[in-house]
Design a protein around this motif. Structure first.
Motif, mmCIF file in Angstrom:
data_model
loop_
_atom_site.group_PDB
_atom_site.id
_atom_site.type_symbol
_atom_site.label_atom_id
_atom_site.label_comp_id
_atom_site.label_asym_id
_atom_site.label_seq_id
_atom_site.Cartn_x
_atom_site.Cartn_y
_atom_site.Cartn_z
ATOM 1 N N GLY A 66 0.790 -1.264 0.661
ATOM 2 C CA GLY A 66 0.338 0.316 0.521
ATOM 3 C C GLY A 66 0.997 1.554 -0.075
ATOM 4 N N HIS A 67 2.298 1.364 -0.376
ATOM 5 C CA HIS A 67 3.507 2.306 0.026
ATOM 6 C C HIS A 67 3.346 2.475 -1.484
ATOM 7 C CE1 HIS A 67 3.019 1.096 4.161
ATOM 8 N NE2 HIS A 67 3.421 1.995 4.309
ATOM 9 N N ASP A 68 3.657 3.728 -1.556
ATOM 10 C CA ASP A 68 4.109 3.978 -3.065
ATOM 11 C C ASP A 68 5.635 3.978 -3.475
ATOM 12 O OD1 ASP A 68 1.295 5.498 -4.026
ATOM 13 O OD2 ASP A 68 1.711 6.673 -1.982
ATOM 14 N N ALA A 69 6.812 4.257 -2.261
ATOM 15 C CA ALA A 69 7.552 4.493 -2.200
ATOM 16 C C ALA A 69 8.323 4.417 -0.590
ATOM 17 C CB ALA A 69 8.491 5.376 -2.554
ATOM 18 N N ALA A 70 10.058 4.199 -0.846
ATOM 19 C CA ALA A 70 10.482 3.556 0.369
ATOM 20 C C ALA A 70 12.132 3.908 0.348
ATOM 21 C CB ALA A 70 10.652 1.867 0.321
ATOM 22 N N ILE A 71 12.064 3.800 1.509
ATOM 23 C CA ILE A 71 13.771 4.701 1.944
ATOM 24 C C ILE A 71 14.168 3.604 2.731
ATOM 25 C CG2 ILE A 71 14.628 6.216 2.879
ATOM 26 C CD1 ILE A 71 12.756 8.487 2.642
ATOM 27 N N ASN A 72 15.603 3.543 2.577
ATOM 28 C CA ASN A 72 16.226 1.461 3.294
ATOM 29 C C ASN A 72 17.889 2.913 3.983
ATOM 30 O OD1 ASN A 72 17.108 -0.200 4.691
ATOM 31 N ND2 ASN A 72 18.443 -0.629 3.474
ATOM 32 N N ALA A 73 16.986 3.317 5.444
ATOM 33 C CA ALA A 73 18.612 3.571 5.737
ATOM 34 C C ALA A 73 18.849 2.986 7.122
ATOM 35 C CB ALA A 73 17.795 5.012 6.248
ATOM 36 N N SER A 74 18.620 1.764 7.148
ATOM 37 C CA SER A 74 19.234 0.923 7.744
ATOM 38 C C SER A 74 20.588 0.391 7.806
ATOM 39 C CB SER A 74 17.670 -0.746 7.734
ATOM 40 O OG SER A 74 18.417 -1.020 7.166
ATOM 41 N N VAL A 75 21.271 0.217 9.010
ATOM 42 C CA VAL A 75 22.492 -0.823 9.105
ATOM 43 C C VAL A 75 22.483 -1.509 10.336
ATOM 44 C CG1 VAL A 75 22.831 1.152 10.671
ATOM 45 C CG2 VAL A 75 25.058 0.050 9.043
ATOM 46 N N ARG A 76 23.471 -2.267 10.091
ATOM 47 C CA ARG A 76 23.845 -3.797 11.234
ATOM 48 C C ARG A 76 25.357 -3.355 11.662
ATOM 49 N NH1 ARG A 76 20.102 -7.619 12.772
ATOM 50 N NH2 ARG A 76 21.678 -7.994 14.407
ATOM 51 N N LEU A 77 25.896 -3.045 12.411
ATOM 52 C CA LEU A 77 27.291 -2.890 12.650
ATOM 53 C C LEU A 77 27.360 -4.318 13.976
ATOM 54 C CD1 LEU A 77 27.205 0.781 14.130
ATOM 55 C CD2 LEU A 77 28.057 -0.511 11.634
ATOM 56 N N ASP A 78 26.174 -5.346 13.579
ATOM 57 C CA ASP A 78 27.148 -6.080 14.242
ATOM 58 C C ASP A 78 26.724 -7.276 13.213
ATOM 59 O OD1 ASP A 78 24.153 -6.451 14.281
ATOM 60 O OD2 ASP A 78 23.600 -7.447 16.370
ATOM 61 N N VAL A 79 27.025 -7.539 12.010
ATOM 62 C CA VAL A 79 26.609 -8.127 11.007
ATOM 63 C C VAL A 79 27.391 -7.761 9.800
ATOM 64 C CG1 VAL A 79 24.637 -8.874 9.504
ATOM 65 C CG2 VAL A 79 23.654 -8.654 11.624
ATOM 66 N N PRO A 80 28.628 -8.405 9.426
ATOM 67 C CA PRO A 80 29.220 -8.511 8.603
ATOM 68 C C PRO A 80 28.683 -7.308 7.437
ATOM 69 C CG PRO A 80 29.957 -10.149 9.208
ATOM 70 C CD PRO A 80 28.526 -9.670 9.963
ATOM 71 N N SER A 81 29.373 -6.082 6.968
ATOM 72 C CA SER A 81 28.448 -5.411 6.046
ATOM 73 C C SER A 81 27.923 -5.276 4.804
ATOM 74 C CB SER A 81 29.585 -4.068 5.479
ATOM 75 O OG SER A 81 29.336 -3.194 4.480
ATOM 76 N N THR A 133 36.655 -1.869 4.631
ATOM 77 C CA THR A 133 35.482 -3.883 4.247
ATOM 78 C C THR A 133 34.452 -3.639 4.397
ATOM 79 O OG1 THR A 133 37.361 -4.761 5.169
ATOM 80 C CG2 THR A 133 35.174 -6.081 5.953
ATOM 81 N N PHE A 134 33.889 -1.920 5.276
ATOM 82 C CA PHE A 134 32.635 -2.065 5.744
ATOM 83 C C PHE A 134 32.036 -1.270 4.281
ATOM 84 C CE2 PHE A 134 29.111 1.153 6.449
ATOM 85 C CZ PHE A 134 28.469 0.170 7.542
ATOM 86 N N SER A 135 33.179 -0.676 3.703
ATOM 87 C CA SER A 135 32.763 0.166 2.637
ATOM 88 C C SER A 135 32.374 -0.676 1.026
ATOM 89 C CB SER A 135 33.816 1.350 1.347
ATOM 90 O OG SER A 135 34.387 2.142 2.860
#
Length: 213
Positions: A66-81, A133-135
């Motif tokens: 039901g949404h028109d658009a999405a943004i992903n600004a999530s990150v997990r620093l406890d999981v390999p990038s 590595t993160f990059s």
């Protein structure tokens, strides 16, 4: 008015995007790992906080319906990038398609931008290995979206190295495709302006869009 789902809405960029979306009259589903940790989101008119996981395609499909658009600004620093960002890209591409969402913006990182043709910031031999590595996670995310996004209209928005959390929005920013641009600094508020501009009036597609003052 659009309905926007924002993954990672509890972080600084996510919160700025929520605020800018609400300012423009959009309604927002604010996806966080634990809504109880973000009681302030409950009090914002037009915002619905929900529990969600950007790496789970089924959860993405349910949340984004039901949404028109999405943004992903999530990150997990406890999981390999690389593991996290590729899992999120794959789940978002699949889940958003099933939900009928037409536009996805993902947040990139300045170290993946080019300083010369074929030479990225992270390729400098003096660049710290832990940051390289993160990059690589964002490089892998971009490559995966390019291959697996299908009909989903996506864009990676890349802020500069220096993010100023408390600086006000000016509504101005410079852009470049895949290369370092501007002063190397931007406020969270103006980064959010750039994100919402690309939702309200999409101008760039399937590229790294660098934004800076």
């Amino acid at each position: 008015m659009s309905r926007i789902v924002i993954f990672g809405a509890g972080g600084r960029v996510g919160r700025a995007a929520v605020a800018e979306a609400v300012r423009r009259g959009h309604t927002v589903t604010a996806v966080v790992r634990d809504p109880a940790k973000y009681p302030d989101l409950e009090g914002i008119s037009g915002v619905t906080p929900v529990r969600g996981d950007a790496t789970d395609a089924e959860a993405v499909a349910r949340t984004a319906a039901g949404h028109d658009a999405a943004i992903n600004a999530s990150v997990r620093l406890d999981v390999p990038s690389e593991s996290y960002f590729t899992a999120a890209a794959r789940a978002l591409a699949s889940g958003l398609r099933r939900a009928g969402v037409g536009r996805l913006l993902v947040l990139g990182i300045a170290t993946t931008l080019e300083t010369a043709p074929g030479v990225r910031v992270m390729d400098d031999p003096r660049f710290p290995e832990q940051y390289r590595t993160f990059s690589r996670g964002h490089v892998a995310e971009f490559d995966l979206l390019a291959v697996e996004s299908g009909p989903l209209d996506w864009l990676m928005v890349v802020p500069p190295m220096d993010l100023a959390p408390d600086a006000p929005a000016t509504g101005r920013y410079a852009t470049a495709i895949g290369t370092v641009t501007g002063t190397g600094r931007i406020s969270h508020a103006d980064l959010a302006v750039a994100l919402l501009d690309e939702i309200d009036t999409p101008r760039h597609h399937a590229v790294q869009l660098a934004v800076s003052h």
